[in-house]
Structure formats: structure tokens, C-alpha cells
Design a protein around this motif. Structure first.
Motif, PDB file in Angstrom:
ATOM      1  N   THR A  63       0.817  -1.061   0.005  1.00 57.64           N
ATOM      2  CA  THR A  63      -0.078  -0.048   0.068  1.00 57.64           C
ATOM      3  C   THR A  63       0.852   1.139  -0.061  1.00 57.64           C
ATOM      4  OG1 THR A  63      -1.816  -1.176   1.147  1.00 57.64           O
ATOM      5  CG2 THR A  63      -1.631   1.403   1.239  1.00 57.64           C
ATOM      6  N   PHE A  64       0.756   1.973  -1.023  1.00 58.17           N
ATOM      7  CA  PHE A  64       1.220   3.418  -1.004  1.00 58.17           C
ATOM      8  C   PHE A  64       0.510   4.455  -1.226  1.00 58.17           C
ATOM      9  CE2 PHE A  64       4.159   0.131  -2.698  1.00 58.17           C
ATOM     10  CZ  PHE A  64       5.503   0.509  -2.185  1.00 58.17           C
ATOM     11  N   ILE A  65       0.336   5.489  -0.289  1.00 55.65           N
ATOM     12  CA  ILE A  65      -0.193   6.600  -0.511  1.00 55.65           C
ATOM     13  C   ILE A  65       0.657   7.819  -1.032  1.00 55.65           C
ATOM     14  CG2 ILE A  65      -1.478   8.520   0.931  1.00 55.65           C
ATOM     15  CD1 ILE A  65      -0.637   5.363   2.589  1.00 55.65           C
ATOM     16  N   VAL A  66       0.272   8.332  -2.422  1.00 56.80           N
ATOM     17  CA  VAL A  66       1.246   9.073  -2.977  1.00 56.80           C
ATOM     18  C   VAL A  66       0.537  10.416  -3.167  1.00 56.80           C
ATOM     19  CG1 VAL A  66       2.148   9.197  -5.394  1.00 56.80           C
ATOM     20  CG2 VAL A  66       1.534   7.015  -4.447  1.00 56.80           C
ATOM     21  N   HIS A  67       1.330  11.444  -2.619  1.00 58.82           N
ATOM     22  CA  HIS A  67       0.943  12.789  -2.630  1.00 58.82           C
ATOM     23  C   HIS A  67       1.279  13.219  -4.205  1.00 58.82           C
ATOM     24  CE1 HIS A  67       1.150  17.230  -0.824  1.00 58.82           C
ATOM     25  NE2 HIS A  67       0.967  17.251  -2.071  1.00 58.82           N
ATOM     26  N   ALA A  68       0.417  13.858  -4.852  1.00 62.10           N
ATOM     27  CA  ALA A  68       0.541  14.006  -6.393  1.00 62.10           C
ATOM     28  C   ALA A  68       1.265  15.188  -6.763  1.00 62.10           C
ATOM     29  CB  ALA A  68      -0.777  13.926  -6.888  1.00 62.10           C
ATOM     30  N   ARG A  69       2.322  15.393  -5.851  1.00 60.75           N
ATOM     31  CA  ARG A  69       3.182  16.646  -6.136  1.00 60.75           C
ATOM     32  C   ARG A  69       4.459  16.165  -6.162  1.00 60.75           C
ATOM     33  NH1 ARG A  69      -0.579  20.341  -3.712  1.00 60.75           N
ATOM     34  NH2 ARG A  69      -1.247  21.963  -5.083  1.00 60.75           N
ATOM     35  N   LYS A  70       5.699  16.714  -6.746  1.00 60.78           N
ATOM     36  CA  LYS A  70       7.041  16.224  -6.586  1.00 60.78           C
ATOM     37  C   LYS A  70       7.389  16.990  -5.335  1.00 60.78           C
ATOM     38  CE  LYS A  70       9.864  19.104  -9.360  1.00 60.78           C
ATOM     39  NZ  LYS A  70      11.080  19.012 -10.439  1.00 60.78           N
ATOM     40  N   ALA A  71       8.308  17.033  -4.659  1.00 61.47           N
ATOM     41  CA  ALA A  71       9.074  17.851  -3.657  1.00 61.47           C
ATOM     42  C   ALA A  71      10.431  18.290  -3.974  1.00 61.47           C
ATOM     43  CB  ALA A  71       9.023  17.109  -2.321  1.00 61.47           C
ATOM     44  N   TRP A  72      10.476  19.518  -3.850  1.00 57.87           N
ATOM     45  CA  TRP A  72      11.897  20.161  -4.176  1.00 57.87           C
ATOM     46  C   TRP A  72      12.494  20.086  -2.581  1.00 57.87           C
ATOM     47  CZ3 TRP A  72      14.195  20.928  -8.537  1.00 57.87           C
ATOM     48  CH2 TRP A  72      13.545  21.077  -9.653  1.00 57.87           C
ATOM     49  N   GLY A  74      -3.344  15.253  -1.972  1.00 58.45           N
ATOM     50  CA  GLY A  74      -2.786  16.512  -2.695  1.00 58.45           C
ATOM     51  C   GLY A  74      -3.945  17.300  -3.407  1.00 58.45           C
ATOM     52  N   GLY A  75      -4.015  18.396  -2.853  1.00 54.91           N
ATOM     53  CA  GLY A  75      -4.897  19.473  -3.393  1.00 54.91           C
ATOM     54  C   GLY A  75      -6.230  18.984  -3.684  1.00 54.91           C
ATOM     55  N   ILE A  76      -6.899  17.972  -2.963  1.00 54.26           N
ATOM     56  CA  ILE A  76      -8.205  17.897  -3.250  1.00 54.26           C
ATOM     57  C   ILE A  76      -9.222  18.762  -2.348  1.00 54.26           C
ATOM     58  CG2 ILE A  76     -10.015  15.858  -3.078  1.00 54.26           C
ATOM     59  CD1 ILE A  76      -7.629  14.032  -3.615  1.00 54.26           C
ATOM     60  N   ALA A  77     -10.192  19.395  -3.081  1.00 51.76           N
ATOM     61  CA  ALA A  77     -10.728  20.509  -2.394  1.00 51.76           C
ATOM     62  C   ALA A  77     -11.940  20.221  -1.494  1.00 51.76           C
ATOM     63  CB  ALA A  77     -11.263  21.500  -3.492  1.00 51.76           C
ATOM     64  N   SER A  78     -12.317  18.897  -1.694  1.00 46.61           N
ATOM     65  CA  SER A  78     -13.536  18.496  -0.624  1.00 46.61           C
ATOM     66  C   SER A  78     -13.861  16.930  -0.837  1.00 46.61           C
ATOM     67  CB  SER A  78     -14.894  19.125  -1.409  1.00 46.61           C
ATOM     68  OG  SER A  78     -15.271  18.819  -2.659  1.00 46.61           O
ATOM     69  N   VAL A  79     -14.627  16.475   0.102  1.00 47.21           N
ATOM     70  CA  VAL A  79     -15.037  15.183   0.042  1.00 47.21           C
ATOM     71  C   VAL A  79     -15.750  14.745  -1.175  1.00 47.21           C
ATOM     72  CG1 VAL A  79     -16.205  13.152   1.380  1.00 47.21           C
ATOM     73  CG2 VAL A  79     -15.055  15.008   2.347  1.00 47.21           C
ATOM     74  N   ALA A  80     -16.808  15.398  -1.609  1.00 47.01           N
ATOM     75  CA  ALA A  80     -17.251  15.216  -2.957  1.00 47.01           C
ATOM     76  C   ALA A  80     -16.451  15.336  -4.204  1.00 47.01           C
ATOM     77  CB  ALA A  80     -18.556  16.262  -3.206  1.00 47.01           C
ATOM     78  N   LEU A  82     -11.761   7.874  -7.481  1.00 50.18           N
ATOM     79  CA  LEU A  82     -11.982   6.547  -6.897  1.00 50.18           C
ATOM     80  C   LEU A  82     -12.011   5.428  -8.201  1.00 50.18           C
ATOM     81  CD1 LEU A  82     -14.432   6.842  -4.027  1.00 50.18           C
ATOM     82  CD2 LEU A  82     -11.731   6.623  -3.934  1.00 50.18           C
ATOM     83  N   ALA A  83     -12.255   6.091  -9.364  1.00 51.20           N
ATOM     84  CA  ALA A  83     -12.367   5.551 -10.538  1.00 51.20           C
ATOM     85  C   ALA A  83     -10.899   5.046 -11.073  1.00 51.20           C
ATOM     86  CB  ALA A  83     -12.868   6.367 -11.964  1.00 51.20           C
ATOM     87  N   HIS A  84     -10.183   5.678 -10.509  1.00 48.71           N
ATOM     88  CA  HIS A  84      -8.624   5.474 -10.666  1.00 48.71           C
ATOM     89  C   HIS A  84      -7.697   4.886  -9.689  1.00 48.71           C
ATOM     90  CE1 HIS A  84      -9.489   8.035 -14.417  1.00 48.71           C
ATOM     91  NE2 HIS A  84      -9.985   8.747 -13.411  1.00 48.71           N
ATOM     92  N   VAL A  85      -8.017   5.089  -8.681  1.00 46.41           N
ATOM     93  CA  VAL A  85      -7.105   4.506  -7.264  1.00 46.41           C
ATOM     94  C   VAL A  85      -8.072   3.970  -6.430  1.00 46.41           C
ATOM     95  CG1 VAL A  85      -5.191   6.173  -7.988  1.00 46.41           C
ATOM     96  CG2 VAL A  85      -7.228   7.249  -6.325  1.00 46.41           C
ATOM     97  N   ASP A  86      -7.363   3.588  -5.198  1.00 46.84           N
ATOM     98  CA  ASP A  86      -7.816   2.682  -4.269  1.00 46.84           C
ATOM     99  C   ASP A  86      -8.441   3.456  -3.241  1.00 46.84           C
ATOM    100  OD1 ASP A  86      -7.585   0.030  -5.655  1.00 46.84           O
ATOM    101  OD2 ASP A  86      -5.627   0.553  -5.035  1.00 46.84           O
ATOM    102  N   GLY A  87      -8.140   4.710  -2.901  1.00 43.70           N
ATOM    103  CA  GLY A  87      -8.392   5.734  -1.811  1.00 43.70           C
ATOM    104  C   GLY A  87      -7.784   7.112  -2.031  1.00 43.70           C
ATOM    105  N   VAL A  88      -8.463   7.970  -1.275  1.00 38.63           N
ATOM    106  CA  VAL A  88      -8.297   9.395  -1.162  1.00 38.63           C
ATOM    107  C   VAL A  88      -8.016   9.778   0.066  1.00 38.63           C
ATOM    108  CG1 VAL A  88      -9.186  11.529  -1.759  1.00 38.63           C
ATOM    109  CG2 VAL A  88      -9.775   9.562  -3.112  1.00 38.63           C
ATOM    110  N   MET A  89      -6.875  10.686   0.263  1.00 36.25           N
ATOM    111  CA  MET A  89      -6.412  11.461   1.426  1.00 36.25           C
ATOM    112  C   MET A  89      -6.618  13.027   1.391  1.00 36.25           C
ATOM    113  SD  MET A  89      -2.753  11.110   3.448  1.00 36.25           S
ATOM    114  CE  MET A  89      -3.171   9.591   4.258  1.00 36.25           C
ATOM    115  N   LEU A  90      -7.366  13.413   2.614  1.00 40.71           N
ATOM    116  CA  LEU A  90      -7.487  14.915   2.277  1.00 40.71           C
ATOM    117  C   LEU A  90      -6.612  15.265   3.478  1.00 40.71           C
ATOM    118  CD1 LEU A  90      -9.793  14.888   0.228  1.00 40.71           C
ATOM    119  CD2 LEU A  90     -11.039  16.405   1.671  1.00 40.71           C
ATOM    120  N   GLY A  91      -6.076  16.581   3.244  1.00 41.58           N
ATOM    121  CA  GLY A  91      -5.303  17.162   4.342  1.00 41.58           C
ATOM    122  C   GLY A  91      -5.839  18.327   4.834  1.00 41.58           C
TER     123      GLY A  91
END
Length: 332
Positions: A162-171, A207-213, A219-228
Motif C-alpha cells: 500500500t502506497f499513499i502518493v502525494h501527487a506533487r513532487k518535492a523540491w 494532494g490538492g483535493i478540495a472536498s470530500v465530494a 476513485l475510478a482510478h485509485v483505491d483511496g483518497v486522503m485529504l489534508g
């Protein structure tokens, strides 16, 4: 479940997702997966373990996020955490702060996949609970699909599924942690492609997801979502998790009910000497964009921070919110 096998999680956030925050979030959602703040493996080995590890059973499902790069110490900390009652562990390979880099953990570890693999392998051998990894899509000039694939392949071969991937690279140099959450562009498609190429792995997106909606589209593309930050700054969003993800009603129907559900918890911890604001600071955004939201924040921030403040402050703030809302409704 409405989205069978899909998960919604609240991200680990330093200075924010402490145990009091997590209890409040659990009032709003039964099913959201909650994460601790990152705790270093060395702090668990050498520090105040109750301070770092204590949690309330009602917080589950709860994940402890660990920071570190020394396999033996991570393994020891993992075993302690399992014995403490944690059901899942997560290794931080995504934080870009200078302090974290100075300790040789966080996002800088993406430059050394074999070391991350060694850490994961040691952790997994020490415990029977799941061990996951949270990472970025890349770092610095290692910013191609192939770089992410190499990292994932190496670490998955050590047993991480299981990998939770933040969809931005880091400098790693030149940007603050805040800037690293905002300036590098989002690249959701890279995370989607990762899942397509590795259907055997569980891939969750952050990364950058604005709301639960808005999270549902992923979810059509990945197994889960994480909001910060959205989950923290506008916590009423979490009341929509259970209806949207499971078709079950939220634990509370109104913001008032959420506040009232927290009062016994507040009383319990006030009796133990905890200052009120240590709990209420996590509730400031409850009435975000609602009539009375400003006065709610003002009362909790000023009166709630005073020495000896009790739950009467919360009740006063709640009454003020509802009075303001009633005036707005009457004027409409």
C-alpha cells in the motif's frame, strides 16, 4: 459499502492531527481512516512514550505514522507501537522540511529506494500489522514516471503493498514545506498511471483535493483518497464521508450535535488539567462560511485560551453562533 474496498483518510499533519483533533474528527465520521502526526522512531525508543503514543480507542481506525531511516530502530519502534495497540503503521517518505531532511528521513529517502526497502522489511518482520508508505510522485530532478516506478518496485519487493502518493513532487532545496504543498504542480495522472501499471498494489492519492465530494472522482482510478488541510480547516466536510462512501448516515446531523458530542470529552480532559484550547483549537473551522462562524472563532480563540477556561466558553460560543444564524434567517 457504496465504494467497496475504497478508503477515505485524513492526512497526518504536524501540530494539527493530535489525539484531540482525531477524537473530534471521529465524531464527524465513523469510517474515515485517521493518522497520527509523524512520530520519529528515535522519539519512541528514547522519549516519552505515553506522550507520543497514547490514543483514545474511539479514534480507530487509526494509523501511526513513523519517521526514520534506521531499519533496526524503526523495527523496534514498530514493535512498541503494535504492543501499544496500533493496527497499522505508515512510513513517512514524503515530508520535505529541512528538519526532517536533517534527520535523513521524509521525502529525501525517495533518492534511496533500497534504504526505504530495508526499513520496510525490518518493520514488517517486527510486527504482524500492515506497514504502508506515504511518498511523493518524485523529488528534484527525479520527476518522471520511470523514477516513481523504480521507487515503488523496489519498496514493494520488500513487502509493502500500500502506497499513499502525494501527487506533487518535492523540491528538497529552495522551497518551504508550505511552498512544497502549493508550488510544484499537481499530477494526478501519474498516480493513475502507477495504479494502472501495478494493479496488484493498493494506491491511494493525496494532494490538492478540495472536498470530500471532489474526492469521489479519483476513485475510478485509485483505491483511496486522503485529504489534508481541507479536512482540518473545514472539518464539517468530514460529516459527508460516511454518506458518500458507505451510504450510512453521519454520526451527527448538525454542527450543534458535533459540539455537544465533544463536551463530555472536554470535561474529562479538563478535569485532568488539560487547557481547553488544546481541544477547541481543532474546532475553529467547524462553522466555516456559516452565519456566526466569525464569532465562534473569536470566542474560542480569546476566551477559550484563558487560564481556567471551561466548557461554558464552548456553550457561549455555540449560543452566539445560533443567535447570529437566527438573525440572518429572520432578515432573509
Amino acid at each position: 459499502m457504496k465504494y467497496e474496498g475504497k478508503t477515505f483518510a485524513v492526512a497526518p499533519m504536524m501540530d494539527w492531527t493530535d489525539r484531540h483533533c482525531r477524537v473530534f474528527h471521529r465524531v464527524l465520521s465513523r469510517t474515515a481512516v485517521l493518522y497520527t502526526e509523524m512520530v520519529t522512531a528515535r522519539a519512541i525508543k528514547h522519549g516519552n512514550r505515553p506522550q507520543h503514543l497514547d490514543f483514545d480507542a474511539r479514534e480507530n481506525p487509526l494509523v501511526l505514522q513513523l519517521g526514520g531511516s534506521e531499519p533496526e530502530i524503526l523495527a523496534e519502534a514498530s514493535k512498541i507501537a503494535e504492543d501499544w495497540g496500533y493496527r497499522e503503521l505508515n512510513l513517512n517518505v514524503g515530508c520535505p522540511s529541512d528538519r526532517v531532511q536533517g534527520g535523513n528521513f521524509g521525502a529525501c529517502l525517495m533518492a534511496d529506494p533500497p534504504l526505504v526497502a530495508s526499513c520496510v522489511e525490518a518493520m514488517r518482520k517486527a510486527v504482524s500489522i500492515p506497514v504502508t508508505v506515504k511518498c511523493r510522485i518524485g523529488i528534484d530532478d527525479q520527476d518522471e514516471d520511470a523514477d516513481l516506478q523504480r521507487f515503488i518496485t523496489c519498496v514493494s519487493e520488500a513487502g509493502c503493498s500500500t502506497f499513499i502518493v502525494h501527487a506533487r513532487k518535492a523540491w528538497l532545496q529552495g522551497l518551504s514545506p508550505k511552498e512544497n504543498r502549493e508550488i510544484p504542480p499537481l499530477n494526478y495522472e501519474r498516480v493513475y498511471r502507477l495504479k494502472q501499471s501495478r494493479p496488484d498494489l493498493r494506491i491511494e492519492i493525496n494532494g490538492g483535493i478540495a472536498s470530500v465530494a471532489d474526492s469521489l472522482a479519483h476513485l475510478a482510478h485509485v483505491d483511496g483518497v486522503m485529504l489534508g488541510r481541507t479536512a482540518y480547516q473545514t472539518p464539517w466536510e468530514l460529516a459527508s464521508v460516511d454518506p458518500l462512501y458507505t451510504d450510512e448516515a453521519a454520526p451527527v446531523a448538525t454542527r450543534r450535535e458535533a459540539v455537544e458530542a465533544m463536551l463530555p470529552y472536554m470535561e474529562e480532559h479538563l478535569a485532568q488539567g488539560l487547557p481547553l484550547h488544546r481541544i477547541t483549537r481543532h474546532m475553529l473551522g467547524l462553522y466555516h462560511a456559516q452565519p456566526g462562524g466569525r464569532i465562534w472563532r473569536q470566542i474560542l480563540s480569546t476566551e477559550g485560551a484563558r487560564h481556567g477556561a471551561g466548557i461554558e466558553v464552548v456553550k457561549k460560543a455555540l449560543a452566539a453562533v445560533e443567535e447570529q444564524a437566527a438573525r440572518v434567517a429572520d432578515a432573509a
